[in-house]
Design a protein around this motif. Sequence first.
Motif, PDB file in Angstrom:
ATOM      1  N   LEU A 102      -0.748  87.339  40.105  1.00  0.00           N
ATOM      2  CA  LEU A 102       0.345  86.441  39.791  1.00  0.00           C
ATOM      3  C   LEU A 102       0.076  85.017  40.267  1.00  0.00           C
ATOM      4  CD1 LEU A 102       3.428  88.705  40.606  1.00  0.00           C
ATOM      5  CD2 LEU A 102       2.380  88.237  38.381  1.00  0.00           C
ATOM      6  N   TRP A 103       0.302  84.088  39.359  1.00  0.00           N
ATOM      7  CA  TRP A 103       0.236  82.659  39.632  1.00  0.00           C
ATOM      8  C   TRP A 103       1.633  82.078  39.430  1.00  0.00           C
ATOM      9  CZ3 TRP A 103      -4.804  80.545  40.446  1.00  0.00           C
ATOM     10  CH2 TRP A 103      -5.867  81.434  40.170  1.00  0.00           C
ATOM     11  N   TYR A 104       1.959  81.044  40.183  1.00  0.00           N
ATOM     12  CA  TYR A 104       3.231  80.363  39.993  1.00  0.00           C
ATOM     13  C   TYR A 104       3.021  79.114  39.155  1.00  0.00           C
ATOM     14  CZ  TYR A 104       7.406  77.586  40.911  1.00  0.00           C
ATOM     15  OH  TYR A 104       8.544  76.817  40.768  1.00  0.00           O
ATOM     16  N   ALA A 105       3.743  79.021  38.035  1.00  0.00           N
ATOM     17  CA  ALA A 105       3.676  77.835  37.181  1.00  0.00           C
ATOM     18  C   ALA A 105       4.527  76.746  37.813  1.00  0.00           C
ATOM     19  CB  ALA A 105       4.168  78.165  35.776  1.00  0.00           C
ATOM     20  N   VAL A 106       3.884  75.793  38.462  1.00  0.00           N
ATOM     21  CA  VAL A 106       4.586  74.788  39.266  1.00  0.00           C
ATOM     22  C   VAL A 106       5.532  73.944  38.423  1.00  0.00           C
ATOM     23  CG1 VAL A 106       4.246  72.809  40.811  1.00  0.00           C
ATOM     24  CG2 VAL A 106       2.745  74.791  40.976  1.00  0.00           C
ATOM     25  N   LYS A 107       5.272  73.835  37.119  1.00  0.00           N
ATOM     26  CA  LYS A 107       6.152  73.039  36.260  1.00  0.00           C
ATOM     27  C   LYS A 107       7.590  73.532  36.300  1.00  0.00           C
ATOM     28  CE  LYS A 107       5.377  75.581  31.886  1.00  0.00           C
ATOM     29  NZ  LYS A 107       4.342  76.539  32.301  1.00  0.00           N
ATOM     30  N   ALA A 108       7.793  74.815  36.625  1.00  0.00           N
ATOM     31  CA  ALA A 108       9.149  75.368  36.652  1.00  0.00           C
ATOM     32  C   ALA A 108      10.002  74.707  37.719  1.00  0.00           C
ATOM     33  CB  ALA A 108       9.096  76.876  36.872  1.00  0.00           C
ATOM     34  N   ASN A 109       9.414  74.456  38.882  1.00  0.00           N
ATOM     35  CA  ASN A 109      10.131  73.795  39.977  1.00  0.00           C
ATOM     36  C   ASN A 109       9.126  73.435  41.066  1.00  0.00           C
ATOM     37  OD1 ASN A 109      11.742  73.049  42.203  1.00  0.00           O
ATOM     38  ND2 ASN A 109      13.384  74.427  41.604  1.00  0.00           N
ATOM     39  N   PRO A 110       8.810  72.144  41.237  1.00  0.00           N
ATOM     40  CA  PRO A 110       7.797  71.743  42.212  1.00  0.00           C
ATOM     41  C   PRO A 110       8.344  71.407  43.597  1.00  0.00           C
ATOM     42  CG  PRO A 110       8.369  69.868  40.839  1.00  0.00           C
ATOM     43  CD  PRO A 110       9.204  71.023  40.354  1.00  0.00           C
ATOM     44  N   LEU A 111       9.598  71.762  43.891  1.00  0.00           N
ATOM     45  CA  LEU A 111      10.166  71.448  45.196  1.00  0.00           C
ATOM     46  C   LEU A 111       9.328  72.090  46.307  1.00  0.00           C
ATOM     47  CD1 LEU A 111      12.754  70.008  46.369  1.00  0.00           C
ATOM     48  CD2 LEU A 111      13.710  72.295  46.606  1.00  0.00           C
ATOM     49  N   SER A 112       9.129  71.359  47.398  1.00  0.00           N
ATOM     50  CA  SER A 112       8.261  71.823  48.480  1.00  0.00           C
ATOM     51  C   SER A 112       8.677  73.193  49.010  1.00  0.00           C
ATOM     52  CB  SER A 112       8.261  70.800  49.621  1.00  0.00           C
ATOM     53  OG  SER A 112       9.597  70.568  50.083  1.00  0.00           O
ATOM     54  N   LYS A 113       9.966  73.389  49.259  1.00  0.00           N
ATOM     55  CA  LYS A 113      10.425  74.656  49.827  1.00  0.00           C
ATOM     56  C   LYS A 113      10.238  75.822  48.865  1.00  0.00           C
ATOM     57  CE  LYS A 113      11.904  73.688  54.000  1.00  0.00           C
ATOM     58  NZ  LYS A 113      11.402  74.390  55.214  1.00  0.00           N
ATOM     59  N   ILE A 114      10.346  75.549  47.577  1.00  0.00           N
ATOM     60  CA  ILE A 114      10.095  76.586  46.577  1.00  0.00           C
ATOM     61  C   ILE A 114       8.619  76.984  46.613  1.00  0.00           C
ATOM     62  CG2 ILE A 114      10.032  77.083  44.109  1.00  0.00           C
ATOM     63  CD1 ILE A 114      12.863  77.050  45.099  1.00  0.00           C
ATOM     64  N   ILE A 115       7.743  75.991  46.622  1.00  0.00           N
ATOM     65  CA  ILE A 115       6.305  76.258  46.677  1.00  0.00           C
ATOM     66  C   ILE A 115       5.947  77.025  47.948  1.00  0.00           C
ATOM     67  CG2 ILE A 115       4.039  75.155  46.919  1.00  0.00           C
ATOM     68  CD1 ILE A 115       5.033  72.991  45.011  1.00  0.00           C
ATOM     69  N   LYS A 145      -2.005  65.959  38.008  1.00  0.00           N
ATOM     70  CA  LYS A 145      -2.425  65.486  39.333  1.00  0.00           C
ATOM     71  C   LYS A 145      -1.272  65.570  40.321  1.00  0.00           C
ATOM     72  CE  LYS A 145      -4.132  61.330  41.697  1.00  0.00           C
ATOM     73  NZ  LYS A 145      -4.547  59.908  41.513  1.00  0.00           N
ATOM     74  N   GLY A 146      -0.070  65.208  39.869  1.00  0.00           N
ATOM     75  CA  GLY A 146       1.089  65.244  40.761  1.00  0.00           C
ATOM     76  C   GLY A 146       1.391  66.648  41.254  1.00  0.00           C
ATOM     77  N   GLU A 147       1.338  67.623  40.342  1.00  0.00           N
ATOM     78  CA  GLU A 147       1.569  69.006  40.758  1.00  0.00           C
ATOM     79  C   GLU A 147       0.492  69.471  41.729  1.00  0.00           C
ATOM     80  OE1 GLU A 147       3.968  70.796  36.866  1.00  0.00           O
ATOM     81  OE2 GLU A 147       1.946  71.512  37.314  1.00  0.00           O
ATOM     82  N   LEU A 148      -0.748  69.110  41.451  1.00  0.00           N
ATOM     83  CA  LEU A 148      -1.844  69.492  42.347  1.00  0.00           C
ATOM     84  C   LEU A 148      -1.609  68.945  43.753  1.00  0.00           C
ATOM     85  CD1 LEU A 148      -4.662  70.626  43.018  1.00  0.00           C
ATOM     86  CD2 LEU A 148      -5.615  68.460  42.169  1.00  0.00           C
ATOM     87  N   GLU A 149      -1.296  67.664  43.853  1.00  0.00           N
ATOM     88  CA  GLU A 149      -1.123  67.053  45.170  1.00  0.00           C
ATOM     89  C   GLU A 149       0.079  67.640  45.903  1.00  0.00           C
ATOM     90  OE1 GLU A 149      -3.409  65.201  46.541  1.00  0.00           O
ATOM     91  OE2 GLU A 149      -4.565  65.359  44.691  1.00  0.00           O
ATOM     92  N   GLN A 150       1.129  68.000  45.162  1.00  0.00           N
ATOM     93  CA  GLN A 150       2.285  68.626  45.801  1.00  0.00           C
ATOM     94  C   GLN A 150       1.928  69.994  46.372  1.00  0.00           C
ATOM     95  OE1 GLN A 150       4.988  67.912  47.054  1.00  0.00           O
ATOM     96  NE2 GLN A 150       6.779  69.076  46.385  1.00  0.00           N
ATOM     97  N   VAL A 151       1.126  70.753  45.652  1.00  0.00           N
ATOM     98  CA  VAL A 151       0.697  72.069  46.142  1.00  0.00           C
ATOM     99  C   VAL A 151      -0.207  71.916  47.364  1.00  0.00           C
ATOM    100  CG1 VAL A 151      -0.733  74.082  45.587  1.00  0.00           C
ATOM    101  CG2 VAL A 151       0.977  73.272  43.949  1.00  0.00           C
ATOM    102  N   LEU A 152      -1.178  71.034  47.282  1.00  0.00           N
ATOM    103  CA  LEU A 152      -2.094  70.836  48.410  1.00  0.00           C
ATOM    104  C   LEU A 152      -1.364  70.307  49.636  1.00  0.00           C
ATOM    105  CD1 LEU A 152      -5.245  69.329  46.624  1.00  0.00           C
ATOM    106  CD2 LEU A 152      -4.739  71.727  47.172  1.00  0.00           C
ATOM    107  N   ALA A 153      -0.313  69.517  49.415  1.00  0.00           N
ATOM    108  CA  ALA A 153       0.458  68.964  50.531  1.00  0.00           C
ATOM    109  C   ALA A 153       1.180  70.041  51.326  1.00  0.00           C
ATOM    110  CB  ALA A 153       1.470  67.943  50.015  1.00  0.00           C
ATOM    111  N   GLN A 154       1.344  71.219  50.733  1.00  0.00           N
ATOM    112  CA  GLN A 154       1.982  72.333  51.442  1.00  0.00           C
ATOM    113  C   GLN A 154       0.958  73.159  52.221  1.00  0.00           C
ATOM    114  OE1 GLN A 154       5.153  71.725  51.146  1.00  0.00           O
ATOM    115  NE2 GLN A 154       4.574  70.291  49.522  1.00  0.00           N
ATOM    116  N   GLY A 155      -0.286  72.687  52.292  1.00  0.00           N
ATOM    117  CA  GLY A 155      -1.320  73.377  53.054  1.00  0.00           C
ATOM    118  C   GLY A 155      -1.972  74.523  52.315  1.00  0.00           C
ATOM    119  N   ILE A 156      -1.843  74.543  51.001  1.00  0.00           N
ATOM    120  CA  ILE A 156      -2.397  75.615  50.178  1.00  0.00           C
ATOM    121  C   ILE A 156      -3.829  75.277  49.784  1.00  0.00           C
ATOM    122  CG2 ILE A 156      -2.166  76.820  47.963  1.00  0.00           C
ATOM    123  CD1 ILE A 156       0.927  76.201  48.324  1.00  0.00           C
ATOM    124  N   SER A 157      -4.725  76.227  49.890  1.00  0.00           N
ATOM    125  CA  SER A 157      -6.127  76.003  49.583  1.00  0.00           C
ATOM    126  C   SER A 157      -6.323  75.774  48.081  1.00  0.00           C
ATOM    127  CB  SER A 157      -6.970  77.195  50.029  1.00  0.00           C
ATOM    128  OG  SER A 157      -8.289  77.110  49.514  1.00  0.00           O
TER     129      SER A 157
END
Length: 401
Positions: A46-59, A74-86
Amino acid sequence: MDFLSTPIKTAVSTLTQQLDTPFFVYDLDKLNTHLARLMAQTDVKLWYAVKANPLSKIIQSLDNAGFNFDVASKGELEQVLAQGISSERVLNTGPAKSPKQIKHFIARGVRIFVAESLNQVNWLNQHAQQQGIQLQVLLRVQLRWPEGEKNPLGGDSLTPFGLGCDEWQALNTADYPALHFDGLHIFQWGNMLSTQKLSELWSQMINPLTALANTLNITLKILDLGGGLGIPYTRDDNTLQWDELIQALAKIKQDAGVDELWMELGRYAVGECGHYANPVVERKLNYNQQQVILSGGINHLLRPAVTSQDFPVNLLRESQAPLQSMSLYGPLCTALDCLGEHSLPEDLNEQDWLVFSQCGAYGFSESMPYFLCHELASEYVIQNGNISCIRQVEDASHYLR
């Protein structure tokens, strides 16, 4: 089906004593329980499609549950990486992968891509060779069925997502030594509410996809079915049963003969955890139609105007008054700003708040917040019974220059 739970009612009631503008609230306790159930199986990655909701707490909730992440910008990528995700847990999808974007994703450590065109295959190979790395690539395929149906993802319509089987046959995989072509990706339907219909569609995909893989000399290790799993938006809608879906997916995996079956869940993962509270501005009678004007509209919830399907709504306070049909409108100077016709208590008035549910996906981040310069909605979460503000309300001075 009750879309408005007691914890949400209590939290929203508390917040309305402090606020006078619309806001979103997400029930992370409910979300975490739901995600744990989705992950309690081994048939599907399972992968999460970040377009559905990119809020930090959701991620962060998806990360804690063990999901990987499907990002399309790029924005979605940086938001995911900002949460400490590899970056090893990131898959890049989307139709507009420019050479510049591909270079950025590779520089940030992403190694898994869905290619949507022959150009993208070429650009991925070029940048991988320049960096001396290998990329894992899935080809996105667009199929057509005479009996198909249309929806925002295209269904049977021609879309910019991927290429048809005939077009992909121009690809010589041996020309791209920096790429491992490990699978195929197909995703054409959204918000499907029938396990039987989904199973039929998935089953029809197997033969053309395996035939294409053989033609291209691709060992089909991975089949990515995207998402498309729906949630109910009315009390009469069907509700998908996860256990039945997993059984259908396990059969698809076996019939396709793949090592891994992937899905990118968005709405089905997070849609039911979100709510949008909206104060009533006024109510009026116009040509014998009850009209309710709200503080927020498609500047915060665009989906009804795009899909002609409304979010369910309830009056926040308790009322024993008979229900009456009312048309709900937002504050924008366009007739598109309509949140639907709903049955609401006939004593609804200008001191009331309405709460729209099923807004955890394709809510605020899909909206058009800048038109007419109204406030940006604030966002709150409930976690372990506590309410936290993730983003304060912002007025137009926040973004106007």
